[in-house]
Design a protein around this motif. Structure first.
Motif, PDB file in Angstrom:
ATOM      1  N   VAL A 144       0.809  -1.226   0.000  1.00 13.52           N
ATOM      2  CA  VAL A 144       0.000   0.000   0.000  1.00 13.52           C
ATOM      3  C   VAL A 144       0.846   1.283   0.000  1.00 13.52           C
ATOM      4  CG1 VAL A 144      -0.313  -0.176   2.512  1.00 13.52           C
ATOM      5  CG2 VAL A 144      -1.897   1.214   1.177  1.00 13.52           C
ATOM      6  N   ASP A 145       1.947   1.281   0.742  1.00 17.44           N
ATOM      7  CA  ASP A 145       2.766   2.501   0.794  1.00 17.44           C
ATOM      8  C   ASP A 145       3.439   2.789  -0.545  1.00 17.44           C
ATOM      9  OD1 ASP A 145       2.129   2.897   3.492  1.00 17.44           O
ATOM     10  OD2 ASP A 145       3.772   1.607   4.140  1.00 17.44           O
ATOM     11  N   ASN A 148       0.797   3.970  -2.863  1.00 12.99           N
ATOM     12  CA  ASN A 148       0.359   5.312  -2.472  1.00 12.99           C
ATOM     13  C   ASN A 148       1.329   6.371  -2.999  1.00 12.99           C
ATOM     14  OD1 ASN A 148      -1.243   7.248  -1.162  1.00 12.99           O
ATOM     15  ND2 ASN A 148       0.039   7.165   0.670  1.00 12.99           N
TER      16      ASN A 148
ATOM     17  N   LEU B 190     -10.547  -0.320   9.403  1.00 11.75           N
ATOM     18  CA  LEU B 190     -10.044   0.451   8.268  1.00 11.75           C
ATOM     19  C   LEU B 190      -9.401   1.760   8.718  1.00 11.75           C
ATOM     20  CD1 LEU B 190     -12.793  -0.114   5.589  1.00 11.75           C
ATOM     21  CD2 LEU B 190     -10.393  -0.792   5.470  1.00 11.75           C
ATOM     22  N   GLN B 191      -9.997   2.427   9.678  1.00  7.57           N
ATOM     23  CA  GLN B 191      -9.428   3.698  10.117  1.00  7.57           C
ATOM     24  C   GLN B 191      -8.021   3.505  10.675  1.00  7.57           C
ATOM     25  OE1 GLN B 191     -10.588   6.722   9.439  1.00  7.57           O
ATOM     26  NE2 GLN B 191     -12.330   5.803   8.412  1.00  7.57           N
ATOM     27  N   HIS B 193      -5.935   1.213   9.657  1.00 10.90           N
ATOM     28  CA  HIS B 193      -5.112   1.008   8.460  1.00 10.90           C
ATOM     29  C   HIS B 193      -4.838   2.350   7.763  1.00 10.90           C
ATOM     30  CE1 HIS B 193      -3.450  -1.345   5.143  1.00 10.90           C
ATOM     31  NE2 HIS B 193      -4.194  -0.653   4.301  1.00 10.90           N
ATOM     32  N   PHE B 194      -5.871   3.158   7.638  1.00  8.34           N
ATOM     33  CA  PHE B 194      -5.712   4.464   6.995  1.00  8.34           C
ATOM     34  C   PHE B 194      -4.761   5.348   7.792  1.00  8.34           C
ATOM     35  CE2 PHE B 194     -10.244   4.142   5.008  1.00  8.34           C
ATOM     36  CZ  PHE B 194      -9.743   3.313   4.022  1.00  8.34           C
ATOM     37  N   HIS B 197      -1.361   4.256   6.834  1.00 12.30           N
ATOM     38  CA  HIS B 197      -0.927   4.246   5.437  1.00 12.30           C
ATOM     39  C   HIS B 197      -1.548   5.315   4.540  1.00 12.30           C
ATOM     40  CE1 HIS B 197       1.155   0.507   6.311  1.00 12.30           C
ATOM     41  NE2 HIS B 197       0.044   0.062   6.865  1.00 12.30           N
TER      42      HIS B 197
END
Lengths: 228, 228
Positions: A144-145, A148, B190-191, B193-194, B197
């Motif tokens: 993901v990084d 991103n 999810l938060q 994870h967010f 990342h």
DNA sequence: GCATTTATGATAGTATTGCTATTATATTTG
DNA sequence: CAAATATAATAGCAATACTATCATAAATGC
């Protein structure tokens, strides 16, 4: 729904493809057919080999457009959010009430598309369905990084930002606009999936619009200013 | 935190394994090591071959316990929810206030475990981390109905049901308790994870507890009874 | 203490996957 | 009409999920 002028192109970050699929017949076929197939059999079962066979081409040719299966998914999801941003603009222009704008945005986010409409060669109903069930797979992994960094999620982030701005327009003091909107987006996707497959996790069924009602209620109750 | 008596076993649906991993040294090693590895490299990169090598065994031996990589993940996630239900009972017994019980439940759901504690041989911090990032992969695919039929998601559904009951205890008229709780669970995952990342999608950072605050606020504002 | 069941290891193999490399042939372009 | 470009055809590679077979070790029952 809205009639979008199909001449205005949806922009997708060019790091997601090696060669613009809009630039050739083969590219168009790759994108159109991958939407059909991912929608039909799911991302895991979908393979580049199957795709190539379905469009009478070869794996090697597909890989000249997209460097990996993952990048192809990222392309589709990015396209989706770019299109959603477009719809958002249409749904909110010339409307002065922040409340109405936000309500419309929530409908846009929470409603499944049930008409078989197309934007050029892109089947919007199927792409919408893919976004609902496969989009978390585009960021829930260890790469993901890296992805991103090349801007793979910019369209998604832009969309969240725009809706968050509507939240702040309604209540400039609300502290968690981005969390709220990303929660609504991903939550609505999941609730649709649960409705279809794990109904005990929901209080909705496929023939009502409880998901939309639930999230609308959730958002406005959260951001409404109450006097103490 | 709580001290759980480690003698009481966490029950997992027996359809998820071919042979109970608790019944042998090898079974224990498979589960313990798979938690280490999935946490370290992610579900996609994790393979049964790598696992077998890491515990000095063979693929064939691992497959005598779990019929597939997917079933192993389902086992771990089910174990997690079974354990969470256990924690929920501990966190809410002898408490009369529905509000306090629900507050505690939300903390349980939204907080990441940051102490390296174990339940027998199970590393809870790592398992918690796996549940946060990999659990949607256990149901977001085309086999979900088949797996649902054999009870693969019962522990999850039971947990959601129990917390939903707390919602109804607080406000018996609230219409969407299950949607609310499943949204909070998946949303909190999810938060986190967010936050790590894709921070533009949140309004939290790793050294605050905004995720907990956000969801607590969200829940109570949604279910509070207001007079009209 | 011996026979038998059971659990594991060792080894091999299959079909499929994601992806690459090479060369030939069309098609477009200048 | 030559040169560049796009695609197809074919082959291949390393890795994957998973299975099959057989030998051996350990636990169990009598």
């Amino acid at each position: 729904m809205f009639e979008l002028p199909t001449t205005i192109p949806i922009q997708v970050n060019s790091n997601l493809y090696l060669k613009d699929p809009n630039s050739s017949d083969l590219g168009v076929k790759i994108v159109a057919k991958s939407i059909d197939m991912i929608n039909a059999i799911g991302y895991e079962e979908f393979t580049i080999r199957k795709l190539a066979q379905a469009i009478n081409s070869t794996e090697a040719s597909v890989y000249r457009y997209f460097e990996s299966k993952q990048k192809l998914l990222l392309y589709l999801i990015s396209w989706y959010w770019s299109w959603m941003e477009y719809r958002l603009v249409f749904a909110t222009t010339n409307i002065s009430s922040a409340k109405v704008k936000l309500e419309r945005a929530i409908c846009l986010i929470t409603d499944k598309i049930d008409v078989d409409e197309k934007y050029n060669y892109i089947n919007l109903k199927k792409l919408n369905s893919i976004a609902f069930t496969e989009s978390t797979k585009s960021f829930l992994h260890k790469e993901v990084d890296k992805e991103n960094k090349i801007g793979a999620y910019s369209e998604y982030k832009n969309f969240v930002e725009k809706v968050s701005d509507l939240v702040l327009e309604f209540n400039p003091k609300y502290k968690y606009p981005n969390m709220l909107i990303s929660t609504v987006i991903e939550g609505a996707h999941l609730q649709h999936h649960f409705t279809d497959h794990l109904p005990r996790l929901t209080n909705a069924s496929s023939n009502d619009n409880h998901i939309q009602q639930f999230f609308t209620d959730l958002v406005f109750k959260s951001i409404i200013t109450t006097k103490k």
